[in-house]
Write an enzyme that holds these catalytic residues in place. Structure first.
Site, PDB file in Angstrom:
ATOM      1  N   HIS A   1       0.886  -1.243   0.085  1.00 34.57           N
ATOM      2  CA  HIS A   1      -0.038   0.104   0.116  1.00 34.57           C
ATOM      3  C   HIS A   1       0.924   1.186   0.016  1.00 34.57           C
ATOM      4  CE1 HIS A   1      -2.833   3.010   1.779  1.00 34.57           C
ATOM      5  NE2 HIS A   1      -3.758   2.396   1.394  1.00 34.57           N
TER       6      HIS A   1
ATOM      7  N   ASP B   1       3.221  -4.622   7.841  1.00 39.97           N
ATOM      8  CA  ASP B   1       1.990  -3.936   7.707  1.00 39.97           C
ATOM      9  C   ASP B   1       1.032  -4.898   7.901  1.00 39.97           C
ATOM     10  OD1 ASP B   1       0.009  -2.492   7.131  1.00 39.97           O
ATOM     11  OD2 ASP B   1       0.671  -1.824   4.990  1.00 39.97           O
TER      12      ASP B   1
ATOM     13  N   GLN C   1      -4.124  -5.128   6.436  1.00 39.18           N
ATOM     14  CA  GLN C   1      -5.036  -6.270   6.098  1.00 39.18           C
ATOM     15  C   GLN C   1      -5.092  -7.820   6.709  1.00 39.18           C
ATOM     16  OE1 GLN C   1      -7.762  -5.467   4.098  1.00 39.18           O
ATOM     17  NE2 GLN C   1      -6.627  -3.522   3.625  1.00 39.18           N
TER      18      GLN C   1
ATOM     19  N   LYS D   1     -10.355  -0.761  10.284  1.00 40.74           N
ATOM     20  CA  LYS D   1     -10.475  -1.992   9.236  1.00 40.74           C
ATOM     21  C   LYS D   1     -10.611  -3.213  10.495  1.00 40.74           C
ATOM     22  CE  LYS D   1      -7.135  -0.195   6.147  1.00 40.74           C
ATOM     23  NZ  LYS D   1      -7.847   0.060   5.021  1.00 40.74           N
TER      24      LYS D   1
ATOM     25  N   CYS E   1      -4.979   2.386  -3.756  1.00 38.85           N
ATOM     26  CA  CYS E   1      -3.875   3.172  -3.164  1.00 38.85           C
ATOM     27  C   CYS E   1      -2.680   2.051  -3.162  1.00 38.85           C
ATOM     28  CB  CYS E   1      -4.008   3.489  -1.359  1.00 38.85           C
ATOM     29  SG  CYS E   1      -5.241   4.697  -1.239  1.00 38.85           S
TER      30      CYS E   1
HETATM   31  N1  PLP Z   1      -1.717  -0.778   4.740  1.00 43.40           N
HETATM   32  C1  PLP Z   1      -2.598  -1.496   3.995  1.00 43.40           C
HETATM   33  C2  PLP Z   1      -2.267  -2.788   3.617  1.00 43.40           C
HETATM   34  C3  PLP Z   1      -3.773  -0.888   4.002  1.00 43.40           C
HETATM   35  O1  PLP Z   1      -4.702  -1.794   3.225  1.00 43.40           O
HETATM   36  C4  PLP Z   1      -3.990   0.345   4.380  1.00 43.40           C
HETATM   37  C5  PLP Z   1      -5.339   0.879   4.212  1.00 43.40           C
HETATM   38  O2  PLP Z   1      -5.995   0.465   3.145  1.00 43.40           O
HETATM   39  C6  PLP Z   1      -2.987   0.997   4.974  1.00 43.40           C
HETATM   40  C7  PLP Z   1      -1.923   0.429   5.254  1.00 43.40           C
HETATM   41  C8  PLP Z   1      -3.280   2.422   5.463  1.00 43.40           C
HETATM   42  O3  PLP Z   1      -4.157   2.521   6.540  1.00 43.40           O
HETATM   43  P1  PLP Z   1      -4.825   3.757   6.994  1.00 43.40           P
HETATM   44  O4  PLP Z   1      -5.261   4.467   6.071  1.00 43.40           O
HETATM   45  O5  PLP Z   1      -5.923   3.181   7.950  1.00 43.40           O
HETATM   46  O6  PLP Z   1      -3.977   4.330   7.902  1.00 43.40           O
END
Ligand code: PLP
Length: 418
Positions: free
Chosen positions: A135, A212, A215, A238, A376
């Site tokens: 992401h 990270d 997900q 999430k 993203c």
């Molecule tokens: N990392 C992953 C794999 C994501 O799917 C997301 C959000 O879609 C993020 C990071 C960023 O999360 P946030 O926008 O809640 O900070």
């Protein structure tokens, strides 16, 4: 019902999805006059009554600023906020609550690591490895660090199924590798890199590992000590919790060595105009008034999940994924992206000759909420030479009937576009 659907239904273990759905008030609403079919939990999941009530109850009877108040209400709020930290600690298997830093979300948590650990410990020429599946939240903070410190960013490729290339990763590791930052599950494709091997190899090369978990944590139980990652990040919204709250887990010795991220109240031991002494972690990284009710709401989301049989939840989501994969593959012109076997419950696809935005709009009019675009994660879209996909991401409250609704909606799109 299709044959695949019947098979998938037979495989669903004892998990009362209808009872779970009743706990999520929004799931009984409509969109464009049709029953809402919410297939965008990967972007942000819906909230259970327990979470909604926990947040309103804070504001109704327990709200005050934390840590500084001598009065009872502030002490209640402080206790509830710190209890939420302990819930997070136990939920992800951390060794101590002081290893849990509350942030705004996964994005802020990664930025925090880049701006503190990265700025302090990495020098020009040091290397950071990410994967092609990341992401933007796990790419751009490292690019900002590259501009600042002159680090080198290396990228692990994926094959045509979206699978993380472990061989290529091994070749990218070098004596200059300082950080390996990899997603537990790709939000765009659902693919899960082999985190255990990634971590073991990184440590053998002398690098630290950031996972990270945005997900990952939502689908499967996490044990950061068993994973042996150095940092782990995720977002509350999430995980069926509120927005505006997230988590950075860090091993104690790393957090203790890191300078503050932001300066302000609550992150100090003492302040004078000559010198300021910083508080130990986690307070050192929580400057200012935090999102108190949201942290407590995240604790309620964790309680809710702990009240479910998580193995059954995971099996249910796997059944949804298997059924969706079969049902979508049967539709003429559908191309699935991310077909490697180890996946979270996400399907990403295109339909020949139809723009993803048109698909999303037609589905919306059927009451079906999916996400369209690059999610993203533009680099992985570039890898497949496409501007974007349609993505259905499943939560624990989705049903096989909803997967069938998606397939029917796509058949309708097919009819409209010929
Ligand atoms: N990392 C992953 C794999 C994501 O799917 C997301 C959000 O879609 C993020 C990071 C960023 O999360 P946030 O926008 O809640 O900070």
């Amino acid at each position: 019902m299709t044959g695949a659907s019947t098979a998938a239904r037979r495989n669903v273990p004892a998990f009362d999805v209808e009872a779970v759905r009743r706990e999520f008030p929004i799931l009984s609403t409509t969109a464009h006059g049709k029953k809402l079919v919410f297939l965008d939990s990967g972007a942000s999941a819906q909230k259970s009554r327990a979470v909604i009530e926990a947040i309103s109850s804070v504001y109704e009877s327990r709200y005050a600023n934390i840590h500084r108040g001598v009065y009872q209400l502030s002490q209640f709020a402080t206790e509830a906020y710190e209890a939420a930290r302990v819930k997070v600690q136990r939920f992800i298997g951390a060794g101590s609550p002081s290893e849990i830093v509350f942030t705004k979300g996964a994005t802020e948590a990664i930025n925090l690591v880049a701006a503190t650990y990265g700025v302090k410990f990495l020098k020009a020429g040091d290397e950071i490895i990410v994967s092609a599946l990341e992401h933007h939240a796990n790419i751009v903070p490292w690019q900002l660090l590259r501009e600042r410190n002159g680090i080198v960013l290396k990228v692990v490729p994926v094959d045509d199924t979206g699978a993380f290339q472990l061989d290529a990763y091994e070749r990218l590791l070098s004596p200059r590798t300082r950080i390996v930052a990899v997603t537990q599950a790709s939000n765009a494709l659902g693919i899960k890199p082999p985190i255990a091997a990634v971590t073991r190899l990184a440590h053998a090369a002398g690098a630290i590992v950031l996972i990270d978990g945005a997900q990952g944590v939502v689908h499967e139980p996490v044990d950061v000590r068993a994973m042996d990652c150095d940092f782990y990040v995720f977002s509350g919204h999430k995980l069926y919790g509120p927005g505006g709250i997230g988590v950075l887990y860090g091993k104690t010795k790393l957090l203790e060595a890191m300078p503050p991220y932001q300066g302000g109240g609550d992150m100090i031991l003492s302040v004078s105009f000559e010198a300021t002494e910083f508080a130990p972690p986690p307070a050192r990284f929580e400057a200012g008034t935090p999102p108190i009710a949201d942290a407590i709401g995240l604790g309620a989301a964790i309680d809710f999940l702990n009240g479910l049989d998580r193995a059954a939840v995971l099996a249910h989501e796997e059944a949804l994924l298997a059924h969706a994969t079969a049902a979508l593959s049967a539709i003429k012109g559908v191309r699935l992206y991310g077909t490697a076997p180890d996946k979270a419950a996400i399907v990403s696809f295109t339909l020949a000759g139809v723009h993803p935005h048109d698909i999303g709009t037609i589905l919306d009019h059927e009451g079906i909420a999916v996400r369209v675009g690059h999610h993203c994660a533009q680099p992985i879209m570039d890898r497949f030479g496409i501007p974007g996909t349609v993505r259905a991401s499943f939560g624990l409250y989705n049903t096989l009937d909803e997967v069938d609704a998606l397939a029917r909606g796509l058949a309708k799109v097919r009819e409209i576009f010929g």
